[in-house]
Enzyme design. Structure first.
Site, PDB file in Angstrom:
ATOM      1  N   TYR A   1      11.379   8.604   0.446  1.00 13.20           N
ATOM      2  CA  TYR A   1      11.304   7.594  -0.619  1.00 13.20           C
ATOM      3  C   TYR A   1      11.884   8.063  -1.958  1.00 13.20           C
ATOM      4  O   TYR A   1      11.902   7.272  -2.905  1.00 13.20           O
ATOM      5  CB  TYR A   1       9.844   7.163  -0.806  1.00 13.20           C
ATOM      6  CG  TYR A   1       9.248   6.539   0.442  1.00 13.20           C
ATOM      7  CD1 TYR A   1       9.720   5.323   0.929  1.00 13.20           C
ATOM      8  CD2 TYR A   1       8.235   7.182   1.161  1.00 13.20           C
ATOM      9  CE1 TYR A   1       9.204   4.762   2.087  1.00 13.20           C
ATOM     10  CE2 TYR A   1       7.700   6.634   2.312  1.00 13.20           C
ATOM     11  CZ  TYR A   1       8.191   5.422   2.773  1.00 13.20           C
ATOM     12  OH  TYR A   1       7.685   4.866   3.927  1.00 13.20           O
TER      13      TYR A   1
ATOM     14  N   GLU B   1      12.405  -9.857   1.256  1.00 13.52           N
ATOM     15  CA  GLU B   1      11.705  -8.662   1.748  1.00 13.52           C
ATOM     16  C   GLU B   1      12.600  -7.451   1.497  1.00 13.52           C
ATOM     17  O   GLU B   1      13.787  -7.473   1.855  1.00 13.52           O
ATOM     18  CB  GLU B   1      11.441  -8.821   3.257  1.00 13.52           C
ATOM     19  CG  GLU B   1      10.789  -7.598   3.897  1.00 13.52           C
ATOM     20  CD  GLU B   1      10.678  -7.740   5.427  1.00 13.52           C
ATOM     21  OE1 GLU B   1      10.833  -8.868   5.961  1.00 13.52           O
ATOM     22  OE2 GLU B   1      10.449  -6.702   6.075  1.00 13.52           O
TER      23      GLU B   1
ATOM     24  N   PRO C   1       0.785  -1.230   0.000  1.00 15.13           N
ATOM     25  CA  PRO C   1       0.000   0.000   0.000  1.00 15.13           C
ATOM     26  C   PRO C   1       0.820   1.284   0.000  1.00 15.13           C
ATOM     27  O   PRO C   1       1.852   1.379   0.650  1.00 15.13           O
ATOM     28  CB  PRO C   1      -0.828  -0.106   1.285  1.00 15.13           C
ATOM     29  CG  PRO C   1      -0.164  -1.134   2.113  1.00 15.13           C
ATOM     30  CD  PRO C   1       0.508  -2.079   1.165  1.00 15.13           C
ATOM     31  N   ASN C   2       0.306   2.221  -0.762  1.00 16.25           N
ATOM     32  CA  ASN C   2       0.830   3.589  -0.886  1.00 16.25           C
ATOM     33  C   ASN C   2       2.096   3.690  -1.724  1.00 16.25           C
ATOM     34  O   ASN C   2       2.546   4.800  -2.016  1.00 16.25           O
ATOM     35  CB  ASN C   2       1.054   4.225   0.502  1.00 16.25           C
ATOM     36  CG  ASN C   2      -0.222   4.251   1.315  1.00 16.25           C
ATOM     37  OD1 ASN C   2      -1.232   4.783   0.856  1.00 16.25           O
ATOM     38  ND2 ASN C   2      -0.222   3.655   2.490  1.00 16.25           N
TER      39      ASN C   2
ATOM     40  N   ALA D   1       3.354  -0.915   4.566  1.00 20.26           N
ATOM     41  CA  ALA D   1       2.843  -0.918   5.950  1.00 20.26           C
ATOM     42  C   ALA D   1       2.361  -2.293   6.404  1.00 20.26           C
ATOM     43  O   ALA D   1       2.358  -2.578   7.605  1.00 20.26           O
ATOM     44  CB  ALA D   1       1.733   0.115   6.097  1.00 20.26           C
TER      45      ALA D   1
ATOM     46  N   ARG E   1       5.056  10.822  -2.802  1.00 19.99           N
ATOM     47  CA  ARG E   1       4.887  10.462  -1.388  1.00 19.99           C
ATOM     48  C   ARG E   1       6.197  10.666  -0.625  1.00 19.99           C
ATOM     49  O   ARG E   1       7.205  10.013  -0.908  1.00 19.99           O
ATOM     50  CB  ARG E   1       4.476   8.993  -1.289  1.00 19.99           C
ATOM     51  CG  ARG E   1       4.350   8.486   0.128  1.00 19.99           C
ATOM     52  CD  ARG E   1       4.230   6.976   0.164  1.00 19.99           C
ATOM     53  NE  ARG E   1       4.143   6.496   1.519  1.00 19.99           N
ATOM     54  CZ  ARG E   1       4.356   5.249   1.894  1.00 19.99           C
ATOM     55  NH1 ARG E   1       4.664   4.338   0.984  1.00 19.99           N
ATOM     56  NH2 ARG E   1       4.275   4.904   3.154  1.00 19.99           N
TER      57      ARG E   1
ATOM     58  N   ASN F   1       8.029  -5.852  -1.309  1.00 24.66           N
ATOM     59  CA  ASN F   1       8.012  -4.704  -0.405  1.00 24.66           C
ATOM     60  C   ASN F   1       6.599  -4.647   0.171  1.00 24.66           C
ATOM     61  O   ASN F   1       5.673  -4.141  -0.472  1.00 24.66           O
ATOM     62  CB  ASN F   1       8.349  -3.403  -1.129  1.00 24.66           C
ATOM     63  CG  ASN F   1       8.452  -2.239  -0.138  1.00 24.66           C
ATOM     64  OD1 ASN F   1       7.955  -2.317   0.988  1.00 24.66           O
ATOM     65  ND2 ASN F   1       9.087  -1.152  -0.558  1.00 24.66           N
TER      66      ASN F   1
ATOM     67  N   ARG G   1      13.580   4.571  11.716  1.00 22.11           N
ATOM     68  CA  ARG G   1      12.386   5.426  11.689  1.00 22.11           C
ATOM     69  C   ARG G   1      11.536   5.203  12.945  1.00 22.11           C
ATOM     70  O   ARG G   1      12.056   4.787  13.969  1.00 22.11           O
ATOM     71  CB  ARG G   1      11.618   5.165  10.383  1.00 22.11           C
ATOM     72  CG  ARG G   1      12.481   5.437   9.150  1.00 22.11           C
ATOM     73  CD  ARG G   1      11.727   5.145   7.870  1.00 22.11           C
ATOM     74  NE  ARG G   1      10.554   6.002   7.737  1.00 22.11           N
ATOM     75  CZ  ARG G   1       9.566   5.778   6.860  1.00 22.11           C
ATOM     76  NH1 ARG G   1       9.637   4.730   6.040  1.00 22.11           N
ATOM     77  NH2 ARG G   1       8.535   6.587   6.790  1.00 22.11           N
TER      78      ARG G   1
ATOM     79  N   HIS H   1      12.872  -2.993   1.510  1.00 21.73           N
ATOM     80  CA  HIS H   1      12.336  -1.677   1.873  1.00 21.73           C
ATOM     81  C   HIS H   1      13.220  -0.603   1.258  1.00 21.73           C
ATOM     82  O   HIS H   1      14.454  -0.739   1.247  1.00 21.73           O
ATOM     83  CB  HIS H   1      12.286  -1.496   3.390  1.00 21.73           C
ATOM     84  CG  HIS H   1      11.420  -2.511   4.059  1.00 21.73           C
ATOM     85  ND1 HIS H   1      10.049  -2.400   4.088  1.00 21.73           N
ATOM     86  CD2 HIS H   1      11.722  -3.686   4.657  1.00 21.73           C
ATOM     87  CE1 HIS H   1       9.556  -3.462   4.713  1.00 21.73           C
ATOM     88  NE2 HIS H   1      10.536  -4.259   5.067  1.00 21.73           N
TER      89      HIS H   1
HETATM   90  C1  DQA Z   1       8.521   0.824   3.342  1.00 16.11           C
HETATM   91  C2  DQA Z   1       8.665   1.073   4.850  1.00 16.11           C
HETATM   92  C3  DQA Z   1       7.340   0.894   5.560  1.00 16.11           C
HETATM   93  O1  DQA Z   1       7.487   1.172   6.944  1.00 16.11           O
HETATM   94  C4  DQA Z   1       6.298   1.846   5.006  1.00 16.11           C
HETATM   95  O2  DQA Z   1       5.042   1.608   5.599  1.00 16.11           O
HETATM   96  C5  DQA Z   1       6.206   1.826   3.511  1.00 16.11           C
HETATM   97  C6  DQA Z   1       7.424   1.672   2.731  1.00 16.11           C
HETATM   98  C7  DQA Z   1       9.823   1.120   2.579  1.00 16.11           C
HETATM   99  O3  DQA Z   1       9.923   0.686   1.438  1.00 16.11           O
HETATM  100  O4  DQA Z   1      10.710   1.795   3.097  1.00 16.11           O
HETATM  101  O5  DQA Z   1       5.137   2.018   2.951  1.00 16.11           O
HETATM  102  O6  DQA Z   1       8.207  -0.559   3.157  1.00 16.11           O
END
Ligand code: DQA
Length: 146
Positions: A23, A100, A10-11, A76, A18, A73, A109, A102
């Site tokens: 990011y 996994e 998501p997002n 959240a 964003r 990825n 964070r 990120h």
């Molecule tokens: C994320 C890190 C997560 O905490 C966050 O909710 C994201 C992006 C990253 O790629 O750094 O949406 O997965």
């Protein structure tokens, strides 16, 4: 040619606009182009993004059935989705590869980001290198699941 599934939660469809301080300024299309360039002739990159937990779970079921390596990825979902963890575990416990990734380093964070319910069943975890986290994951797949 081997397909690599690159799944984004998501997002992440909002990359580019964003929180660019966290990011970066590049969007999903740039990520796709980067990975396709890095993959060269070796891999087909199947990059997807969803805000929907059920859709992500179904994609992981598909990866199990087709024995496709996954770069995930979970965004959240990382921090709370046991349903996604169970689906990701289907990949690795059937002998498949799931890395996994990120973009940011969640450990640097907010505290709620320090927990990943996915890491314990992932093949490995790469975080904090921007889009290069995905590139490093692709390299790792080349090493362990060519
Ligand atoms: C994320 C890190 C997560 O905490 C966050 O909710 C994201 C992006 C990253 O790629 O750094 O949406 O997965």
């Amino acid at each position: 040619m081997t397909t690599v599934l690159v799944l984004n939660g998501p997002n992440l469809g909002r990359l580019g606009s964003r929180e660019p301080d966290v990011y970066g300024h590049q969007d999903m299309a740039a990520l796709r182009a980067l990975l396709q360039a890095e993959a060269g002739e070796g891999y087909t990159i199947d990059l997807r993004q969803t805000d929907d937990e059920a859709e992500m779970i179904h994609w992981l079921h598909g990866a199990v059935d087709s024995a496709t390596p996954v770069i995930l990825n979970p965004a959240a979902f990382t921090h709370y989705s046991y349903a996604l963890r169970d689906a990701a575990a289907l990949v690795t416990k059937s002998g498949g590869t799931l890395i996994e990734v990120h973009i940011s380093n969640p450990h640097a964070r907010e505290e709620f980001r320090h927990t990943s319910v996915i890491s314990g069943i992932a093949t490995g975890v790469i975080a904090g290198f921007g889009f290069d986290s995905y590139v490093l994951a692709l390299w790792a797949i080349g090493r362990i699941a060519p």
